[in-house]
Scaffold this motif. Structure first.
Motif, short mmCIF file in Angstrom:
data_model
loop_
_atom_site.label_atom_id
_atom_site.label_comp_id
_atom_site.label_asym_id
_atom_site.label_seq_id
_atom_site.Cartn_x
_atom_site.Cartn_y
_atom_site.Cartn_z
N SER A 259 0.84 -1.19 0.00
CA SER A 259 0.00 0.00 0.00
C SER A 259 0.88 1.25 0.00
O SER A 259 2.07 1.20 0.32
N GLU A 260 0.28 2.37 -0.35
CA GLU A 260 1.02 3.63 -0.33
C GLU A 260 1.53 3.93 1.07
O GLU A 260 2.66 4.38 1.24
N ALA A 261 0.70 3.66 2.08
CA ALA A 261 1.10 3.93 3.47
C ALA A 261 2.31 3.08 3.86
O ALA A 261 3.21 3.56 4.56
N ASP A 262 2.33 1.81 3.41
CA ASP A 262 3.47 0.93 3.72
C ASP A 262 4.75 1.46 3.09
O ASP A 262 5.80 1.50 3.74
N VAL A 263 4.69 1.85 1.83
CA VAL A 263 5.88 2.35 1.13
C VAL A 263 6.36 3.65 1.78
O VAL A 263 7.56 3.84 2.00
N LEU A 264 5.43 4.53 2.10
CA LEU A 264 5.81 5.78 2.76
C LEU A 264 6.47 5.53 4.11
O LEU A 264 7.41 6.23 4.49
N VAL B 34 14.06 4.16 6.61
CA VAL B 34 15.05 3.08 6.50
C VAL B 34 15.73 3.14 5.13
O VAL B 34 16.97 3.07 5.04
N MET B 35 14.95 3.32 4.06
CA MET B 35 15.54 3.35 2.72
C MET B 35 16.47 4.55 2.55
O MET B 35 17.48 4.46 1.86
N ARG B 36 16.18 5.63 3.20
CA ARG B 36 17.03 6.83 3.07
C ARG B 36 18.43 6.58 3.62
O ARG B 36 19.39 7.22 3.19
N GLN B 37 18.58 5.65 4.55
CA GLN B 37 19.90 5.31 5.07
C GLN B 37 20.77 4.68 3.98
O GLN B 37 21.99 4.83 3.99
N LEU B 38 20.14 3.99 3.05
CA LEU B 38 20.86 3.38 1.93
C LEU B 38 20.92 4.31 0.73
O LEU B 38 21.93 4.37 0.02
N ARG B 39 19.85 5.04 0.49
CA ARG B 39 19.73 5.92 -0.67
C ARG B 39 19.52 7.36 -0.21
O ARG B 39 18.41 7.89 -0.25
N PRO B 40 20.58 8.04 0.26
CA PRO B 40 20.43 9.38 0.81
C PRO B 40 20.00 10.44 -0.20
O PRO B 40 19.58 11.52 0.19
N HIS B 41 20.07 10.13 -1.48
CA HIS B 41 19.63 11.08 -2.50
C HIS B 41 18.11 11.21 -2.56
O HIS B 41 17.60 12.16 -3.16
N LEU B 42 17.37 10.29 -1.95
CA LEU B 42 15.91 10.40 -1.93
C LEU B 42 15.52 11.61 -1.06
O LEU B 42 15.95 11.72 0.08
N GLN B 43 14.72 12.48 -1.62
CA GLN B 43 14.39 13.74 -0.94
C GLN B 43 13.15 13.67 -0.05
O GLN B 43 13.06 14.39 0.93
N SER B 44 12.19 12.79 -0.41
CA SER B 44 10.95 12.76 0.36
C SER B 44 10.32 11.36 0.28
O SER B 44 10.64 10.58 -0.62
N HIS C 132 7.41 10.74 -0.68
CA HIS C 132 6.62 10.67 -1.92
C HIS C 132 7.51 10.36 -3.13
O HIS C 132 7.06 9.74 -4.09
N GLU C 133 8.77 10.78 -3.09
CA GLU C 133 9.69 10.41 -4.16
C GLU C 133 9.95 8.90 -4.13
O GLU C 133 9.98 8.25 -5.17
N LEU C 134 10.10 8.34 -2.92
CA LEU C 134 10.26 6.89 -2.79
C LEU C 134 9.03 6.18 -3.35
O LEU C 134 9.16 5.22 -4.12
N LEU C 135 7.85 6.65 -2.99
CA LEU C 135 6.61 6.04 -3.49
C LEU C 135 6.55 6.09 -5.00
O LEU C 135 6.21 5.09 -5.65
N GLU C 136 6.91 7.22 -5.58
CA GLU C 136 6.90 7.37 -7.03
C GLU C 136 7.86 6.38 -7.70
O GLU C 136 7.52 5.72 -8.68
#
Length: 160
Positions: free
Chosen positions: A68-73, A78-88, A90-94
């Motif tokens: 679900s969108e809520a799960d991904v958000l 946690v994902m930002r620790q691996l991919r620090p270039h992610l800004q938000s 909603h960018e991860l969700l996209e």
């Protein structure tokens, strides 16, 4: 079936090369206690016994896909620790939604309703390797490391 991990650089003379490969028989032995999910919505706990007894009083997480969108958000921190270039979030969700059309799945270890470890992977079939799992992202929250979550996520991805 083989495992291939990518998404980073491997020190040495092969930057960006597949970091490691494991024969299916080794994965099968490692995942002996795992059971496949009956469908994508069913969650299960403890796909692998802990290899060491460093953490014996910690509850076993639930392993399920972030669908679900809520799960991904919820997976953003946690994902930002691996991919620090992610800004938000909603960018991860996209990105997860876009890559989902290419077979990408995001499997998470959940404790108390929060993701503590993630494995972003896709199943691939080709003439060279046959069927295998390609792991794009594998990360455990910094506060939760040394609890075998990465190993357990790899096993869960192979039997789902």
């Amino acid at each position: 079936m083989a495992w291939f991990v990518g998404g980073g650089t491997w020190p040495g003379r092969w930057p960006g090369l597949v970091a490691w490969s494991m024969a299916w028989s080794k994965v099968e032995k490692m995942c002996l206690s795992a059971r496949p999910l009956r469908d994508d919505t069913e969650a299960y706990t403890n796909p692998l016994p802990l290899r060491n007894s460093i953490v014996t009083d910690h509850p076993n997480p639930t392993f399920r896909h972030a669908q679900s969108e809520a799960d991904v958000l919820a997976c953003f921190d946690v994902m930002r620790q691996l991919r620090p270039h992610l800004q938000s979030p909603h960018e991860l969700l996209e990105r997860v939604t876009m890559q989902g059309a290419q077979g990408y799945r995001l499997l998470a270890a959940w404790e108390d309703g929060k993701p503590v470890a993630l494995a972003g992977y896709r199943r691939i079939d080709n003439l060279v390797h046959g069927r295998f799992i390609y792991v794009d992202d594998l990360i455990t929250d910094a506060a939760q490391r040394s609890r075998s979550y990465g190993e357990r996520l790899r096993c869960a991805a192979s039997v789902i």
